[in-house]
Design a protein around this motif. Structure first.
Motif, PDB file in Angstrom:
ATOM      1  N   VAL A 138       1.006  -1.092   0.004  1.00 47.82           N
ATOM      2  CA  VAL A 138      -0.137   0.008   0.064  1.00 47.82           C
ATOM      3  C   VAL A 138       0.937   1.387  -0.016  1.00 47.82           C
ATOM      4  O   VAL A 138       2.000   1.146   0.440  1.00 47.82           O
ATOM      5  CB  VAL A 138      -0.867   0.052   1.271  1.00 47.82           C
ATOM      6  N   LEU A 139       0.418   2.225  -0.378  1.00 50.06           N
ATOM      7  CA  LEU A 139       0.898   3.665  -0.407  1.00 50.06           C
ATOM      8  C   LEU A 139       0.102   4.312   0.993  1.00 50.06           C
ATOM      9  O   LEU A 139      -0.963   4.246   1.479  1.00 50.06           O
ATOM     10  CB  LEU A 139       0.301   4.426  -1.506  1.00 50.06           C
ATOM     11  N   ILE A 166      -3.690   8.306   5.263  1.00 46.36           N
ATOM     12  CA  ILE A 166      -4.385   7.852   4.239  1.00 46.36           C
ATOM     13  C   ILE A 166      -3.770   6.744   3.771  1.00 46.36           C
ATOM     14  O   ILE A 166      -2.449   6.519   3.367  1.00 46.36           O
ATOM     15  CB  ILE A 166      -4.592   8.975   3.128  1.00 46.36           C
ATOM     16  N   ILE A 167      -4.651   5.528   3.401  1.00 49.01           N
ATOM     17  CA  ILE A 167      -3.839   4.169   3.096  1.00 49.01           C
ATOM     18  C   ILE A 167      -4.394   3.714   1.758  1.00 49.01           C
ATOM     19  O   ILE A 167      -5.755   3.831   1.769  1.00 49.01           O
ATOM     20  CB  ILE A 167      -3.797   3.190   3.931  1.00 49.01           C
ATOM     21  N   GLU A 168      -3.793   3.599   0.724  1.00 44.78           N
ATOM     22  CA  GLU A 168      -4.236   3.343  -0.612  1.00 44.78           C
ATOM     23  C   GLU A 168      -3.516   2.144  -1.178  1.00 44.78           C
ATOM     24  O   GLU A 168      -2.487   2.061  -1.038  1.00 44.78           O
ATOM     25  CB  GLU A 168      -3.889   4.593  -1.794  1.00 44.78           C
ATOM     26  N   PRO A 169      -4.398   1.190  -1.717  1.00 43.05           N
ATOM     27  CA  PRO A 169      -3.628   0.100  -2.517  1.00 43.05           C
ATOM     28  C   PRO A 169      -2.735   0.410  -3.542  1.00 43.05           C
ATOM     29  O   PRO A 169      -2.966   1.607  -4.235  1.00 43.05           O
ATOM     30  CB  PRO A 169      -4.851  -0.687  -3.575  1.00 43.05           C
ATOM     31  N   MET A 170      -1.487  -0.204  -3.652  1.00 40.87           N
ATOM     32  CA  MET A 170      -0.587   0.260  -4.675  1.00 40.87           C
ATOM     33  C   MET A 170      -0.720  -0.654  -5.583  1.00 40.87           C
ATOM     34  O   MET A 170      -0.455  -1.838  -5.913  1.00 40.87           O
ATOM     35  CB  MET A 170       0.662  -0.139  -4.075  1.00 40.87           C
ATOM     36  N   LEU A 171      -1.465  -0.163  -6.916  1.00 41.01           N
ATOM     37  CA  LEU A 171      -1.560  -0.752  -8.023  1.00 41.01           C
ATOM     38  C   LEU A 171      -0.966  -0.454  -9.174  1.00 41.01           C
ATOM     39  O   LEU A 171      -0.746   0.869  -9.610  1.00 41.01           O
ATOM     40  CB  LEU A 171      -3.133  -0.375  -8.573  1.00 41.01           C
ATOM     41  N   GLY A 172      -0.064  -1.170  -9.708  1.00 34.65           N
ATOM     42  CA  GLY A 172       1.180  -1.148 -10.536  1.00 34.65           C
ATOM     43  C   GLY A 172       0.331  -0.750 -12.247  1.00 34.65           C
ATOM     44  O   GLY A 172      -0.903  -1.073 -12.201  1.00 34.65           O
ATOM     45  N   PRO A 173       0.881  -0.104 -13.104  1.00 35.01           N
ATOM     46  CA  PRO A 173       0.633   0.035 -14.271  1.00 35.01           C
ATOM     47  C   PRO A 173       0.413  -1.300 -14.984  1.00 35.01           C
ATOM     48  O   PRO A 173       1.078  -2.097 -14.923  1.00 35.01           O
ATOM     49  CB  PRO A 173       1.642   1.127 -14.975  1.00 35.01           C
ATOM     50  N   SER A 174      -0.787  -1.289 -15.719  1.00 31.44           N
ATOM     51  CA  SER A 174      -1.049  -2.290 -16.306  1.00 31.44           C
ATOM     52  C   SER A 174      -0.579  -2.394 -18.020  1.00 31.44           C
ATOM     53  O   SER A 174      -0.654  -3.465 -18.549  1.00 31.44           O
ATOM     54  CB  SER A 174      -2.524  -2.719 -16.647  1.00 31.44           C
ATOM     55  N   ASN A 175      -0.001  -1.234 -18.342  1.00 34.66           N
ATOM     56  CA  ASN A 175       0.697  -1.033 -19.609  1.00 34.66           C
ATOM     57  C   ASN A 175       1.466   0.124 -19.899  1.00 34.66           C
ATOM     58  O   ASN A 175       1.640   0.847 -18.834  1.00 34.66           O
ATOM     59  CB  ASN A 175      -0.741  -0.867 -20.757  1.00 34.66           C
ATOM     60  N   LEU A 176       2.019   0.138 -20.912  1.00 31.31           N
ATOM     61  CA  LEU A 176       3.254   1.213 -21.153  1.00 31.31           C
ATOM     62  C   LEU A 176       2.797   2.495 -21.031  1.00 31.31           C
ATOM     63  O   LEU A 176       3.315   3.059 -20.308  1.00 31.31           O
ATOM     64  CB  LEU A 176       3.832   0.838 -22.594  1.00 31.31           C
TER      65      LEU A 176
END
Length: 90
Positions: A37-38, A47-57
């Motif tokens: 999380v961030l 504030i806690i947010e999921p750390m979602l990585g980019p899915s494309n370039l």
């Protein structure tokens, strides 16, 4: 693009120590995806947010645009190198 969840009612959660870190038990209805999380502070709130990585370039490049520019400590050092000399190859 993710859809936002509707606001939920506040709920008490338990704080505890995990080695030298403070941790929180997150109730199942507030469970976040992934394993990272961030976290940042906004006044007295965390504030806690999921750390979602980019899915494309395109998403990756957009995320990089939001990063702070590199500072002088992040640059590669200058290395004075001798010029190349011709070599005889047999």
């Amino acid at each position: 693009m993710s859809t936002a969840s509707p606001p939920s009612r506040a709920r008490e959660a338990k704080l505890f120590r995990n080695n030298r870190s403070q941790a929180i038990r997150i109730p199942v209805e507030f469970e976040l995806p992934g394993d990272r999380v961030l976290i940042h502070r906004d006044g007295s709130k965390l504030i806690i947010e999921p750390m979602l990585g980019p899915s494309n370039l395109v998403d990756l490049l957009a995320a990089w645009r939001l990063e702070e520019p590199l500072g002088p400590d992040d640059q590669l050092p200058f290395i004075k190198d001798a010029p190349a000399r011709p070599e005889d190859v047999f």
